[in-house]
Scaffold this motif. Structure first.
Motif: not given
Ligand code: SF4
Lengths: 205, 465
Positions: A82, A84, A110, B127-129, B143-145
């Motif tokens: 993930s 960015e 993102n 914050g982790d896929s 998960g997020i950026g």
């Protein structure tokens, strides 16, 4: 966030499928290198040879494509982690737009948080565009009209989510928009405390 | 209403409808780790914003701390600042923080379910896929950026577009010794690394129902390797039993109330999916990857595929490059290929059940000379429980290194890497170019298969041991 309306630049093509965000930027770089300086580390494993010298076969090392601002990529671009930082690295390397048949979901999200425009086109359109990148001929990407115009003046339309398009054009930041909805969130939460009390009843630290 | 489980999970968290498929979703649980979490808290402070609901966030270091026995937060120097930053910023903002050596420390996706932070039906982000791992309990986890992370901290919500719904049913029973890891690698090999893009995947069917919660987490963990940031399994009795009694899980009356809600978290019998796949479970063999994408997976008794069989030029080139990177010859069996490293760990396969599977193969055997073999438990809790069962002793006497909890060689962010050119059988989830270190050659497999490689010095069908 950098707004995106229209831009013209040369396009580099990198059609290998499944380029993951580990390849776009190594995680170690994100612990040590400031965001604006990540450009030279973009695609590190492809860009440099084991001895640290540039790999002349890698497209972004080619004199014509060093200053490319558009990347024409293979399917499932940006899959994987993930981070960015993958978007930051591409932008620090001068890219503003990536065109591919498909993207990793999180990477795709993102992009919109940073002003990098991801365009999804059919496999044949992607290949067709890639065929025209030859001598660094410039292309125009127009987000207002949702169209790509090639050096041969051919227009290729693309589709994009309306809300995301608008936010990119205006350079709008999601956080400020959502913070304005705070009263709604607070009201929802207070109802939720009755609806799902177990979400909120946590043992004290 | 014939809702899918995705519909139900989604609807539960909608604070506002933003139109065109977009929702403002409430976030019930937020996990923070030393890489993205520290950066997110820092970015928030820089913008002068507060954490909306610190009581719903949980932080622990895992990525950039050393896993060497006796480690501290500064043993890996380059990660020291991030480790210290996470601790300091968490404490400042009132977020619960689990320090090295404390119960609660570990790979975020291992510690959250085992502490009862992850519950059926919660929306959970990190914050982790590999946050999708938490879907093993029936959570809506993704998960997020970095920007989204800051957004979630500041507002306790996220702007999300609802994905399409896919269901994958594993019908029938798994063969003897077939692990959840084999199941999911088999699926990725079959439908491809981008088949799940734009979808949330519900895993169902007899083989999933028969699986432990830990096994379901292994399956959900690799959802992102199918291109899908969300994967889950409908919660059932197995799940409820798993959750009950855990530290942050509801107790007493609250548990009973939660339970009756959790019982509703099932797809309607006639729910329609945008894509529906059926896989026969009994056909799945021990599965391992040969290339540099998780979709490059084959059954252990198959041969390395030949790129010339692919007609699409770009696809053929990708296979050729993968084979070159992995130094493999098409048409040859993968079994028998010499290995240099073995890594048992990561949020895919570092839970107690995984370590039991690994120890069952390691017991009474020896790691072959010249092979470096590590076992890295996923959390402090896993570590203590494994030690209480004597698993550490089995590993150590077989010649494995028994280490401290963390991500370690899965991502090499803490400097623990597979050397260039070395071949590693790893229980992690990514065999990308350079993932385990520049030039490292990774074969993904189950814990049992990884140990089989360590004790024979080569890629081996664990059923033949
Ligand atoms: S173990 Fe590996 S995949 Fe899991 S969170 Fe850590 S680095 Fe990511």
């Amino acid at each position: 966030m950098l707004p995106f309306t229209e831009m013209t630049g040369s396009a580099a093509s990198l059609l290998r499928a499944n380029i993951d965000t580990d390849v776009i930027i190594r995680i170690e770089r994100l612990t040590s290198v400031p965001r604006e300086q990540l450009g030279r580390y973009a695609f590190e494993a492809l860009r440099y040879r084991a001895d640290g010298s540039e790999n002349p076969d890698f497209v972004l090392n080619h004199p014509i494509f060093r200053s490319a601002s558009i990347l024409i990529a293979g399917a499932n671009f940006g899959c994987g982690s993930s981070r960015e930082g993958a978007v930051w690295a591409l932008m620090a390397a001068g890219l503003r737009c990536v065109i591919a048949e498909s993207f990793g979901d999180i990477f795709y999200n993102n992009c919109f948080q940073n002003g990098l425009l991801p365009i999804t086109l059919s496999a044949s359109s992607v290949r067709h565009l890639a065929d025209q990148t030859g001598q660094g001929a410039p292309m125009t990407v127009d987000l207002v009209r949702c169209a790509i115009v090639t050096a041969q003046n051919e227009t290729i339309p693309f589709e994009i989510d309306a809300a995301r398009r608008q936010a990119l054009i205006e350079g709008l930041d999601d956080i400020s928009r959502t913070l304005r909805q705070k009263p709604k969130v607070v009201a929802w939460q207070s109802e939720d405390r009755t609806r799902r009390p177990w979400i909120w009843q946590l043992p004290a630290a | 209403m014939t809702k899918t489980l995705l519909d139900k999970l989604w609807d539960l968290h909608i604070v506002a409808d933003l139109g065109e498929g977009w929702s403002l979703l409430h976030i019930d649980r937020h996990l923070l780790h030393d890489l993205s979490g520290t950066a997110g808290l820092f970015a928030l402070a820089q913008r002068g914003l507060a954490v909306a609901n610190p009581e719903l966030a949980f932080a622990t270091p895992d990525h950039v701390v050393s896993t060497v026995p006796g480690r501290t937060g500064t043993t890996f120097e380059a990660g020291a600042k991030l480790w210290a930053g996470l601790k300091e910023l968490s404490q400042k903002t009132g977020i619960r923080y689990f320090e090295l050596g404390e119960l609660g420390q570990g790979i975020v996706h291992v510690m959250a379910p085992e502490l009862g932070i992850t519950l059926p039906g919660v929306s959970l982000v990190c914050g982790d896929s590999h946050t999708c791992t938490n879907g093993g309990l029936g959570a809506l986890a993704f998960g997020i950026g970095s920007s989204e992370l800051t957004h979630a901290l500041a507002t306790q919500t996220l702007r999300q577009r609802k994905p399409k719904a896919m269901r994958v049913r594993f019908e029938g029973r798994l063969g003897n010794g077939i692990a959840p890891k084999d199941v999911i690698l088999h699926l990725i090999g079959k439908i491809g690394a981008s088949a799940g893009t734009g979808y949330a995947i519900e895993y169902a069917g007899e083989a999933i129902r028969a699986m432990t919660v830990e096994g379901r987490m292994t399956i959900c963990n690799l959802s992102i390797e199918l291109g899908s940031k969300i994967g889950f399994v409908a919660p059932d009795e197995t799940t409820f039993k798993y959750v009950q009694g855990r530290r942050f899980a509801p107790k007493g009356d609250a548990f009973e109330r939660a339970l009756s809600h959790w019982h509703t978290l099932q797809a309607h019998n006639e729910a329609q999916y945008d894509r529906d796949e059926v896989i026969r479970a009994e056909k799945i063999a021990p599965t391992i990857t040969w290339g540099t994408s998780p979709e490059h997976s084959i059954a252990i008794d198959e041969v390395v595929p030949d790129p010339s069989a692919i007609t699409d030029l770009a696809g053929r080139k990708a296979w050729q490059e993968a084979l070159e990177y992995m130094a493999l010859t098409p048409g040859r069996p993968l079994a028998g290929t010499k290995v240099d490293w073995v890594f048992v760990g990561s949020c895919t396969n570092s839970r107690l059940t995984d370590l039991r599977d690994a120890a069952a193969i390691a017991r009474g055997r020896r790691v072959v000379d010249g092979v470096n073999a590590w076992v890295v438990p996923g959390s402090e809790k896993v570590k203590r429980e494994a030690e209480a069962e004597g698993l550490d002793a089995i590993f150590k006497s077989a010649g494995f290194e028994w280490r401290e909890p963390g991500c370690s060689m899965c991502v090499a962010a803490n400097g623990e890497r597979v050397p260039p050119g070395a071949r590693c059988v790893s229980t992690s989830n990514r065999n990308f170019v350079g993932r385990q270190g520049p030039g490292a050659r990774t074969h993904l497999a189950s814990p049992a298969m990884a140990v089989a490689a360590a004790v024979t010095g080569a890629i081996t069908d664990v059923r033949r041991l």
